[in-house]
Design a protein around this motif. Structure first.
Motif, PDB file in Angstrom:
ATOM      1  N   ALA A  39       4.432   2.336  -6.078  1.00  0.00           N
ATOM      2  CA  ALA A  39       4.095   3.759  -5.976  1.00  0.00           C
ATOM      3  C   ALA A  39       2.587   3.971  -5.835  1.00  0.00           C
ATOM      4  O   ALA A  39       2.144   4.953  -5.226  1.00  0.00           O
ATOM      5  CB  ALA A  39       4.615   4.516  -7.193  1.00  0.00           C
ATOM      6  N   GLY A  40       1.786   3.054  -6.362  1.00  0.00           N
ATOM      7  CA  GLY A  40       0.333   3.177  -6.257  1.00  0.00           C
ATOM      8  C   GLY A  40      -0.224   2.659  -4.942  1.00  0.00           C
ATOM      9  O   GLY A  40      -1.404   2.846  -4.646  1.00  0.00           O
ATOM     10  N   ALA A  41       0.595   2.012  -4.150  1.00  0.00           N
ATOM     11  CA  ALA A  41       0.118   1.433  -2.889  1.00  0.00           C
ATOM     12  C   ALA A  41      -0.445   2.457  -1.903  1.00  0.00           C
ATOM     13  O   ALA A  41      -1.418   2.154  -1.217  1.00  0.00           O
ATOM     14  CB  ALA A  41       1.234   0.616  -2.240  1.00  0.00           C
ATOM     15  N   PRO A  42       0.095   3.670  -1.782  1.00  0.00           N
ATOM     16  CA  PRO A  42      -0.493   4.620  -0.830  1.00  0.00           C
ATOM     17  C   PRO A  42      -1.851   5.201  -1.258  1.00  0.00           C
ATOM     18  O   PRO A  42      -2.586   5.720  -0.424  1.00  0.00           O
ATOM     19  CB  PRO A  42       0.536   5.752  -0.760  1.00  0.00           C
ATOM     20  N   VAL A  43      -2.189   5.091  -2.516  1.00  0.00           N
ATOM     21  CA  VAL A  43      -3.422   5.710  -3.022  1.00  0.00           C
ATOM     22  C   VAL A  43      -4.681   5.198  -2.309  1.00  0.00           C
ATOM     23  O   VAL A  43      -5.571   6.002  -1.993  1.00  0.00           O
ATOM     24  CB  VAL A  43      -3.518   5.541  -4.549  1.00  0.00           C
ATOM     25  N   PRO A  44      -4.827   3.900  -2.026  1.00  0.00           N
ATOM     26  CA  PRO A  44      -6.040   3.460  -1.331  1.00  0.00           C
ATOM     27  C   PRO A  44      -6.264   4.125   0.025  1.00  0.00           C
ATOM     28  O   PRO A  44      -7.401   4.281   0.458  1.00  0.00           O
ATOM     29  CB  PRO A  44      -5.837   1.952  -1.168  1.00  0.00           C
ATOM     30  N   PHE A  45      -5.198   4.533   0.679  1.00  0.00           N
ATOM     31  CA  PHE A  45      -5.359   5.214   1.968  1.00  0.00           C
ATOM     32  C   PHE A  45      -5.979   6.598   1.797  1.00  0.00           C
ATOM     33  O   PHE A  45      -6.602   7.122   2.714  1.00  0.00           O
ATOM     34  CB  PHE A  45      -4.016   5.302   2.699  1.00  0.00           C
ATOM     35  N   LEU A  46      -5.812   7.170   0.627  1.00  0.00           N
ATOM     36  CA  LEU A  46      -6.427   8.465   0.331  1.00  0.00           C
ATOM     37  C   LEU A  46      -7.869   8.310  -0.143  1.00  0.00           C
ATOM     38  O   LEU A  46      -8.675   9.225  -0.004  1.00  0.00           O
ATOM     39  CB  LEU A  46      -5.616   9.200  -0.741  1.00  0.00           C
ATOM     40  N   ALA A  47      -8.185   7.149  -0.723  1.00  0.00           N
ATOM     41  CA  ALA A  47      -9.497   6.954  -1.322  1.00  0.00           C
ATOM     42  C   ALA A  47     -10.517   6.328  -0.373  1.00  0.00           C
ATOM     43  O   ALA A  47     -11.714   6.452  -0.594  1.00  0.00           O
ATOM     44  CB  ALA A  47      -9.364   6.078  -2.572  1.00  0.00           C
ATOM     45  N   SER A  48     -10.063   5.643   0.662  1.00  0.00           N
ATOM     46  CA  SER A  48     -10.986   4.953   1.551  1.00  0.00           C
ATOM     47  C   SER A  48     -10.710   5.347   3.001  1.00  0.00           C
ATOM     48  O   SER A  48      -9.563   5.460   3.418  1.00  0.00           O
ATOM     49  CB  SER A  48     -10.830   3.439   1.393  1.00  0.00           C
ATOM     50  N   SER A  49     -11.778   5.522   3.751  1.00  0.00           N
ATOM     51  CA  SER A  49     -11.616   5.845   5.174  1.00  0.00           C
ATOM     52  C   SER A  49     -11.576   4.577   6.022  1.00  0.00           C
ATOM     53  O   SER A  49     -11.302   4.637   7.215  1.00  0.00           O
ATOM     54  CB  SER A  49     -12.756   6.747   5.637  1.00  0.00           C
ATOM     55  N   ASP A  50     -11.839   3.446   5.418  1.00  0.00           N
ATOM     56  CA  ASP A  50     -11.847   2.168   6.122  1.00  0.00           C
ATOM     57  C   ASP A  50     -10.442   1.560   6.061  1.00  0.00           C
ATOM     58  O   ASP A  50      -9.933   1.238   4.985  1.00  0.00           O
ATOM     59  CB  ASP A  50     -12.863   1.250   5.451  1.00  0.00           C
ATOM     60  N   LEU A  51      -9.794   1.405   7.206  1.00  0.00           N
ATOM     61  CA  LEU A  51      -8.411   0.920   7.250  1.00  0.00           C
ATOM     62  C   LEU A  51      -8.237  -0.487   6.678  1.00  0.00           C
ATOM     63  O   LEU A  51      -7.316  -0.709   5.885  1.00  0.00           O
ATOM     64  CB  LEU A  51      -7.861   0.996   8.674  1.00  0.00           C
ATOM     65  N   PRO A  52      -9.088  -1.459   7.027  1.00  0.00           N
ATOM     66  CA  PRO A  52      -8.891  -2.794   6.437  1.00  0.00           C
ATOM     67  C   PRO A  52      -8.998  -2.795   4.909  1.00  0.00           C
ATOM     68  O   PRO A  52      -8.230  -3.469   4.228  1.00  0.00           O
ATOM     69  CB  PRO A  52     -10.005  -3.635   7.061  1.00  0.00           C
ATOM     70  N   THR A  53      -9.921  -2.030   4.373  1.00  0.00           N
ATOM     71  CA  THR A  53     -10.053  -1.933   2.922  1.00  0.00           C
ATOM     72  C   THR A  53      -8.813  -1.296   2.317  1.00  0.00           C
ATOM     73  O   THR A  53      -8.296  -1.768   1.297  1.00  0.00           O
ATOM     74  CB  THR A  53     -11.308  -1.107   2.545  1.00  0.00           C
ATOM     75  N   SER A  54      -8.333  -0.239   2.925  1.00  0.00           N
ATOM     76  CA  SER A  54      -7.130   0.430   2.431  1.00  0.00           C
ATOM     77  C   SER A  54      -5.927  -0.499   2.449  1.00  0.00           C
ATOM     78  O   SER A  54      -5.151  -0.544   1.485  1.00  0.00           O
ATOM     79  CB  SER A  54      -6.825   1.672   3.268  1.00  0.00           C
ATOM     80  N   LEU A  55      -5.759  -1.249   3.531  1.00  0.00           N
ATOM     81  CA  LEU A  55      -4.647  -2.191   3.624  1.00  0.00           C
ATOM     82  C   LEU A  55      -4.740  -3.275   2.554  1.00  0.00           C
ATOM     83  O   LEU A  55      -3.739  -3.640   1.931  1.00  0.00           O
ATOM     84  CB  LEU A  55      -4.603  -2.830   5.010  1.00  0.00           C
TER      85      LEU A  55
END
Length: 78
Positions: A39-55
């Protein structure tokens, strides 16, 4: 690493204490950790604009949830 290790260690100690007094929780706690990880996996996509970091951060959440599940599930089988 401390950002992941310290909270997991604290929650792990709490889970160990709870499951020692209530062994039936040993079936619930691994699944709860897996659910929180996924459930916490989508949170990085909201916190970072950098796709590789979010992934990478999202995969870290999933791997941590899986590690939690597998480690505690192994204890439940014993």
């Amino acid at each position: 690493m401390p950002a992941t290790f310290v909270p997991m260690g604290i929650v792990g100690a709490i889970a160990r204490a709870l499951t020692a007094s209530r062994p039936r929780l040993l079936r619930v706690v691994p699944v709860a950790g897996l659910v929180f990880g996924v459930a916490g996996a989508p949170v990085p996509f909201l916190a970072s604009s950098d796709l590789p970091t979010s992934l990478l951060l999202a995969s870290m959440h999933v791997v941590a949830g899986l590690a939690w599940f597998l480690a505690l599930r192994r204890d439940a089988v014993r």
